[in-house]
Design an enzyme around this catalytic site. Structure first.
Site, PDB file in Angstrom:
ATOM      1  N   GLU A  10      56.878  31.800  82.889  1.00  0.00           N
ATOM      2  CA  GLU A  10      56.265  31.851  81.556  1.00  0.00           C
ATOM      3  C   GLU A  10      56.026  30.445  81.019  1.00  0.00           C
ATOM      4  OE1 GLU A  10      57.155  34.103  77.289  1.00  0.00           O
ATOM      5  OE2 GLU A  10      58.803  33.661  78.660  1.00  0.00           O
TER       6      GLU A  10
ATOM      7  N   CYS B  42      58.391  38.437  79.977  1.00  0.00           N
ATOM      8  CA  CYS B  42      59.658  38.224  79.284  1.00  0.00           C
ATOM      9  C   CYS B  42      60.149  39.470  78.543  1.00  0.00           C
ATOM     10  CB  CYS B  42      59.526  37.022  78.356  1.00  0.00           C
ATOM     11  SG  CYS B  42      61.105  36.451  77.679  1.00  0.00           S
TER      12      CYS B  42
ATOM     13  N   LYS C 263      50.233  38.942  76.592  1.00  0.00           N
ATOM     14  CA  LYS C 263      51.441  39.686  76.239  1.00  0.00           C
ATOM     15  C   LYS C 263      51.181  40.509  74.986  1.00  0.00           C
ATOM     16  CE  LYS C 263      56.379  38.889  75.355  1.00  0.00           C
ATOM     17  NZ  LYS C 263      57.425  37.848  75.219  1.00  0.00           N
TER      18      LYS C 263
END
Length: 560
Positions: free
Chosen positions: A299, A432, A380
């Site tokens: 990330e 994540c 995301k």
């Protein structure tokens, strides 16, 4: 054994006021120690059996509702203080001096305690309700399990949800014990664990033993039987769990081990980019002729470097082979007005050749001296509070803390889960925080061949956070029946097979790469088709059993 249990039960019944709540807090702490990295699984029995006895205490009180609520609240508060303390470290990363360190430490741990206190309300309310139907026999174990499990489900879904350290996660470190999540999900496994962990309390009747019938050893056998059944079912599933590797595909997982303070330093973004690139490629990563190499960076490995400086694409030509596809965590931005941008936390997909069904709608084409280009980006969609957007942002800025998001302004959420065809295999990206939500990894009806998870757990230091996050990833792989390639900035990175077993792994704070073949997916699991439906069937059957065994006097006809 029975004499010891009887003595302990009578002692718990004698607790009053803050003695009762202090015991609940300590039992909650101990229960959290069953999770990674401690794995003290017997503390599940200590915690939940002790909670049953504390409820025996509460229902005898004149103000049973209030006492039951605060008993559940203090137990859960202890549980989440230990489970979530790692969150405070993300505040401390921003400290610029000793005074600021103290202030942010206070705010960080204050925030953890505040969050733990809020989540504990779910469990306090659950026990407030449970006390209204609290039977005298071992059926009270089922009442506790139903109430606690429903509270767990609620906190995993309401207010954006935080399904961290679900009870079922306690078995994630043991492959055989974690296999039932393929059928009943993590909530379902947690429900069975709750029953098994609380059953030993039922050896002793609810009221003081001196006034009750003889205590019984049978609940111990029932508890052991549940765990044995879970282990046997898992062992049988793993006995035939041969996984074939995908032909002509190699995966390279990069773990650069960059300190979070350096990750946040704008002046080091180029250095951080090269730290990832210098670990990439090489002869060991080459797939067979005609195959594909998937290189995975963690990330925010590239931030917006490719977008700000298209010449960054040129250096890929020298490091990566022509048949490589680079999956790089990074930020990207879209202009929405003069000097106004929407920022996204993304997985950027770069290659020399166009992707099948390439979707370029969200990507501005960049000119470089090579054919390499950002072909697609996954944005995301489930953003983390305080990490990617700040609730009550104005309040924090007013007291001088400023933004705690890396780019200084909130991220914009993406459209939702995606499945992307890379050529030789189809993958779904997970970034994540998105990993912690069961059943939300890829679009329903569009199952990929494998999952790619990128994360940066450097925010949380050498704490239980990164280890627990890794266990969550293993459960997601089992639920989906899909392999997972996990790239974490400081660890833990791994190739995980569709049964949650670790194929290759890099430890926390280890710099290096994993070169691996890609394990093949297995047929879709029951959980893939039903999600949490089977879990709710288990709850409904158990609740029906309790209802049909419960009379007006508040006792189980069969187990009192």
């Amino acid at each position: 054994m029975i004499r010891l249990l009887t003595t302990l039960h009578d002692w718990v019944l004698s607790l009053t006021g803050w003695q009762r709540y202090g015991a609940a807090f300590v039992l909650g702490l101990l229960t959290a120690a069953a999770m990674a990295p401690y794995y003290v699984l017997p503390f599940l029995v200590t915690g939940f059996s002790g909670l049953v006895w504390l409820m025996d205490n509460a229902v005898r009180h004149q103000r049973a509702g209030k006492v039951a609520f605060w008993t559940g609240w203090w137990f859960a508060f202890g549980y989440f203080c230990l489970s979530l303390y790692w969150m405070a470290f993300s505040f401390i990363v921003h400290a610029e001096g000793p005074g600021h360190m103290i202030l942010l430490s206070v705010l960080g741990f204050g925030g953890v305690f505040g969050l733990a206190a809020f989540i504990a309300l779910f469990y306090g309310m659950a026990l407030w309700l449970a006390r209204r139907v609290w039977p005298a026999g071992w059926m009270r174990v089922l009442v506790l399990a139903i109430a606690w499990s429903l509270a767990e489900y609620a906190r995993g879904h309401l207010f954006t949800g935080l399904p961290w350290n679900l009870t079922g996660q306690a078995f994630a470190g043991l492959s055989a014990l974690s296999q039932p999540v393929a059928w009943i999900g993590t909530y379902g496994l947690g429900f069975l664990i709750l029953i098994a962990a609380a059953l030993p309390a039922a050896c002793i009747p609810a009221a003081p033993a001196a006034t009750q019938a003889e205590a019984r050893i049978a609940p111990l056998g029932a508890s052991a039987g549940i765990v044995l059944a879970i282990a046997l079912a898992g062992a049988i599933r793993l006995a035939g769990a041969d996984v074939t590797m995908v032909e002509n595909v190699r995966v390279q997982i990069v773990q650069p081990n960059i300190a979070q303070r350096d990750k946040l330093n704008y002046d080091l973004w180029v250095d951080n980019f090269w730290a990832n690139l210098n670990l990439s490629g090489g002869a060991e990563a080459q797939p067979p002729s005609g195959g594909q190499l998937y290189v995975i960076w963690p990330e925010n490995a590239a931030y917006s470097y490719f977008q700000r400086d298209p010449s960054a694409l040129d250096v890929l030509q020298d490091r990566l082979p022509d048949n490589a596809v680079l999956l790089a965590g990074g930020t990207r931005y879209d202009a929405v007005g003069p000097d106004l941008y929407d920022y996204f936390n993304s997985l950027l997909i770069l290659s020399r050749e166009p992707l099948p069904e390439e979707d370029t709608s969200a990507i501005d084409r960049m000119e470089s001296e090579t054919p390499w280009s950002v072909r697609r980006a996954y944005d995301k969609h489930h953003l983390a509070p305080f990490g990617e957007y700040v609730p009550l942002a104005g309040l924090w800025q007013a007291i001088g803390i400023g933004n705690v998001v890396p780019i200084g302004q909130p991220f914009t959420p993406g459209a939702g889960p995606e499945t992307i065809d890379l050529g030789r295999a189809r993958m779904s990206p997970v970034i994540c925080y998105e990993t912690i939500f069961p059943g939300r990894l890829y679009p329903r009806g569009d199952r990929p061949d494998f999952l790619v998870t990128i994360t940066n757990d450097a925010w949380y230091g050498d704490s239980n956070g990164p280890r627990q996050h890794f266990d969550i990833s293993r459960l997601r792989a089992i639920e989906a029946g899909l392999p997972m390639a996990r790239s974490a900035n400081t660890g833990i990175s791994a190739m995980i097979d569709p049964y949650g077993r670790i194929v290759n792994k890099l430890a926390l704070y280890e710099r290096g790469v994993i070169n691996s073949q890609l394990p093949g997916a297995i047929p879709p699991t029951i959980y893939h088709y039903t999600s949490d439906f089977v879990y709710f069937i288990l709850l409904a059957i158990t609740a029906l059993w309790v209802i049909t065994s419960y009379n007006v006097g508040g006792r189980s006809r069969f187990f009192s």
